[in-house]
Design a protein around this motif. Sequence first.
Motif, mmCIF file in Angstrom:
data_model
loop_
_atom_site.group_PDB
_atom_site.id
_atom_site.type_symbol
_atom_site.label_atom_id
_atom_site.label_comp_id
_atom_site.label_asym_id
_atom_site.label_seq_id
_atom_site.Cartn_x
_atom_site.Cartn_y
_atom_site.Cartn_z
ATOM 1 N N ASN A 461 1.538 104.185 -55.336
ATOM 2 C CA ASN A 461 2.715 104.314 -54.467
ATOM 3 C C ASN A 461 2.397 103.912 -53.030
ATOM 4 O O ASN A 461 3.262 103.942 -52.168
ATOM 5 C CB ASN A 461 3.255 105.739 -54.502
ATOM 6 C CG ASN A 461 3.899 106.030 -55.835
ATOM 7 O OD1 ASN A 461 4.492 105.137 -56.448
ATOM 8 N ND2 ASN A 461 3.738 107.243 -56.329
ATOM 9 N N ASP A 497 -0.965 108.251 -53.714
ATOM 10 C CA ASP A 497 0.248 108.644 -52.971
ATOM 11 C C ASP A 497 -0.153 108.989 -51.545
ATOM 12 O O ASP A 497 -1.341 108.983 -51.206
ATOM 13 C CB ASP A 497 0.874 109.893 -53.621
ATOM 14 C CG ASP A 497 1.455 109.581 -54.967
ATOM 15 O OD1 ASP A 497 2.528 108.977 -55.010
ATOM 16 O OD2 ASP A 497 0.793 109.942 -55.987
ATOM 17 N N GLU A 498 0.867 109.373 -50.790
ATOM 18 C CA GLU A 498 0.539 109.847 -49.429
ATOM 19 C C GLU A 498 1.564 110.902 -49.013
ATOM 20 O O GLU A 498 2.667 110.960 -49.541
ATOM 21 C CB GLU A 498 0.574 108.678 -48.428
ATOM 22 C CG GLU A 498 1.941 108.060 -48.248
ATOM 23 C CD GLU A 498 1.945 106.925 -47.239
ATOM 24 O OE1 GLU A 498 1.073 106.898 -46.361
ATOM 25 O OE2 GLU A 498 2.832 106.069 -47.350
ATOM 26 N N ASN A 499 1.141 111.753 -48.082
ATOM 27 C CA ASN A 499 2.119 112.618 -47.413
ATOM 28 C C ASN A 499 1.940 112.414 -45.908
ATOM 29 O O ASN A 499 1.263 111.469 -45.494
ATOM 30 C CB ASN A 499 1.993 114.081 -47.861
ATOM 31 C CG ASN A 499 0.670 114.699 -47.507
ATOM 32 O OD1 ASN A 499 -0.030 114.203 -46.638
ATOM 33 N ND2 ASN A 499 0.317 115.785 -48.180
ATOM 34 N N ALA A 500 2.529 113.295 -45.129
ATOM 35 C CA ALA A 500 2.567 113.065 -43.686
ATOM 36 C C ALA A 500 1.188 112.809 -43.077
ATOM 37 O O ALA A 500 1.033 111.957 -42.213
ATOM 38 C CB ALA A 500 3.228 114.231 -42.989
ATOM 39 N N ASP A 501 0.177 113.584 -43.551
ATOM 40 C CA ASP A 501 -1.108 113.402 -42.885
ATOM 41 C C ASP A 501 -2.275 112.989 -43.776
ATOM 42 O O ASP A 501 -3.394 112.884 -43.305
ATOM 43 C CB ASP A 501 -1.471 114.675 -42.090
ATOM 44 C CG ASP A 501 -1.135 115.929 -42.840
ATOM 45 O OD1 ASP A 501 -0.769 116.903 -42.217
ATOM 46 O OD2 ASP A 501 -1.227 115.915 -44.086
ATOM 47 N N SER A 502 -2.015 112.792 -45.090
ATOM 48 C CA SER A 502 -3.165 112.360 -45.899
ATOM 49 C C SER A 502 -2.788 111.447 -47.064
ATOM 50 O O SER A 502 -1.638 111.398 -47.490
ATOM 51 C CB SER A 502 -3.945 113.588 -46.388
ATOM 52 O OG SER A 502 -3.092 114.598 -46.775
ATOM 53 N N TYR A 503 -3.841 110.741 -47.548
ATOM 54 C CA TYR A 503 -3.699 109.946 -48.779
ATOM 55 C C TYR A 503 -4.104 110.861 -49.922
ATOM 56 O O TYR A 503 -5.079 111.618 -49.804
ATOM 57 C CB TYR A 503 -4.669 108.762 -48.775
ATOM 58 C CG TYR A 503 -4.485 107.816 -47.622
ATOM 59 C CD1 TYR A 503 -3.323 107.065 -47.493
ATOM 60 C CD2 TYR A 503 -5.503 107.662 -46.677
ATOM 61 C CE1 TYR A 503 -3.174 106.186 -46.431
ATOM 62 C CE2 TYR A 503 -5.348 106.781 -45.618
ATOM 63 C CZ TYR A 503 -4.182 106.050 -45.492
ATOM 64 O OH TYR A 503 -4.040 105.191 -44.458
ATOM 65 N N ILE A 504 -3.363 110.782 -51.039
ATOM 66 C CA ILE A 504 -3.712 111.629 -52.191
ATOM 67 C C ILE A 504 -4.032 110.723 -53.381
ATOM 68 O O ILE A 504 -3.171 109.964 -53.835
ATOM 69 C CB ILE A 504 -2.555 112.586 -52.540
ATOM 70 C CG1 ILE A 504 -2.213 113.431 -51.298
ATOM 71 C CG2 ILE A 504 -2.918 113.505 -53.700
ATOM 72 C CD1 ILE A 504 -0.836 113.989 -51.319
ATOM 73 N N LYS A 573 -8.054 114.278 -51.358
ATOM 74 C CA LYS A 573 -7.186 114.070 -50.189
ATOM 75 C C LYS A 573 -8.035 113.549 -49.039
ATOM 76 O O LYS A 573 -9.078 114.131 -48.715
ATOM 77 C CB LYS A 573 -6.542 115.396 -49.770
ATOM 78 C CG LYS A 573 -5.423 115.792 -50.695
ATOM 79 C CD LYS A 573 -4.735 117.039 -50.216
ATOM 80 C CE LYS A 573 -3.735 117.492 -51.264
ATOM 81 N NZ LYS A 573 -3.452 118.892 -51.215
ATOM 82 N N LYS A 576 -5.418 110.704 -42.843
ATOM 83 C CA LYS A 576 -4.991 109.331 -42.492
ATOM 84 C C LYS A 576 -5.705 108.850 -41.239
ATOM 85 O O LYS A 576 -5.975 109.628 -40.340
ATOM 86 C CB LYS A 576 -3.492 109.337 -42.256
ATOM 87 C CG LYS A 576 -2.754 109.206 -43.566
ATOM 88 C CD LYS A 576 -1.271 109.159 -43.313
ATOM 89 C CE LYS A 576 -0.533 108.827 -44.579
ATOM 90 N NZ LYS A 576 0.899 108.961 -44.420
#
Length: 576
Positions: A461, A497-504, A573, A576
């Motif tokens: 993603n 994937d990613e969220n606001a402050d990290s890549y997962i 995790k 970023k």
Amino acid sequence: MKIKRNTIFSYLIRNYFILIFLSIISALVFSYFAIKDIYLDALNEDAETDLILLNESLNENIIENYELLNLKIKDISLKIKKRITVIKKDGSVIADSEQDYKTMDNHINRKEIAEALIQNKAYSIRYSTTLKMDMIYTAAMFKINDIYYILRISRTVKNNEKMLNYFKKNIFITGLLLIIIMTFFVYYFSRKISVPVIKISELSKKASSGILDETIYFDKSLYEIMSLSENFNIMTASLNERINELKTEKEEINAIISSVKEGIMVVNNEGRIIRYNDSLIKLFNREDIDNKFYWEVIRDNELNDYIKNFKKNNKNKIKEIEYNNKILFCSMNHIEYNKTYIFIFYDATEIKNLEIIKKDFISNVSHELRTPLTAIRGYIETLMEEETDKSKIKYYKIIERHAKRLIFIINDLLSLSKLEEQKDQKMVIEEIKLKKFFKHLKILFQDSLSKKDLKLNIKLNIEIIKSDMFMLEQIFINLIDNAIKYTDKGKIKITADENADSYILKVKDTGIGIPEKDIDRIFERFYVADKSRSRKSVGSGLGLAIVKHNVLQLNGTIDVRSVPGEGSVFVMKFPK
Ligand code: ADP
């Protein structure tokens, strides 16, 4: 006791004084009017009796002969010492004991006469301009020989004033006496309240400077004072207890601080060292530490930057620092309420040196072992090729498997020590195109995947990740290798994937899973979960240690969730 202004005594006496003064004034006013009323009533009643007697002494012969009548009433007036007037119903005066009746004007409008004509008797008080004093006039209507007459007696009310003055004097004397008695009482009562209050105030002052050994003797007759004193005594006792506890605690803490091997330093908000221990003196080789700024004592930019950063961010992170040929582990803590910082320095030089020796030893041994082992493996393969006896081939295969396993272990050990050597070298953070990255990786595992008929799904993603290519590769090689090793059927899925402050990033398989008891330990070096199940696959127990090492180097975290028999998922995790 020294009586000062605004003491309880002066406050009470002042207010009592006002109270008594007001009572005396109101008593005076009240008694003046009461006495006046009683006195006037008495005068009036007295006059009424005189009027009845006067009426009885008059008969029809006298009443019709005005000269005789005037003589008669003058005579009676002398006896009773009151002025007598006889008035006809029309208001005309027909006799008077003090004036010539013929010269007197009509009395029909005099209040007492007008009222007596209606209600038979009446009285009124008026100021007499002739006598220059108040007069009381009592009048009553009588019937003599079928004709109505009004008889009136008048007298001065001057005796009244005398009586009042007498009362006034007595009330003042009583008031004065009351004030004197009251002063003694107020003094006594106020002392009862003020003495314990003053004592409590003195003891509170002492208590505030730390002297808590005195108690108050309290007077049980006043509830509030009693409970105040009692509570004060309880308070000082419990404060004393707390202070002693704190003293003991402080001593214990001091003893602990001075006996620990770690250097401890407490710094206030300004940066001054307010507490430290002997180990700190030894560590930094400085005696004059007390109240110095920490940067005067620790002359090292890296360490001072670290302290400065910590004070800014308040994040506790253990940091390894080289100082004066020593390796120090530093950790910090912050106490919010008094804005102090606690620094702990652990001298890890010896441990670090041992670690280096250990690592060198492992890498040297691994190097030394790799050549003979490769030779063993090669010769076994040659032997197997030339051997026709099947029972011997079986044993050769066992030797080959163990040799292979040893080579695996050695290879992993070498790559781990290589990684650790690299630790101090800088990582190369670059933008990694994930699609390309995983395409190359997939090629590496093509054979082993098709051997077990497993599928590798990659769902991305995100397209790009910032990381170190070499480290990320090692992570995924180990994770995919494990996933294939421990999965017999199904598929392996990689997601990004990613969220606001990290890549997962996740690696998921449908394999045998990891037993719960092992899950916390699989990242340890040489840890092999449930040896029986690993037997068929060759593993050194170092793969996940390498993974963990790399993830931490990249400032990331790794977690594993697994259900035995269903599969496992490794979740990483990276910030970023
Ligand atoms: P090894 O070289 O033995 O695989 P690792 O450090 O890579 O060593 O793994 C440690 C242990 O964790 C393995 O022995 C295995 O039991 C378990 N393990 C690792 N990955 C998986 C997985 N995907 N599924 C099940 N078990 C796993």
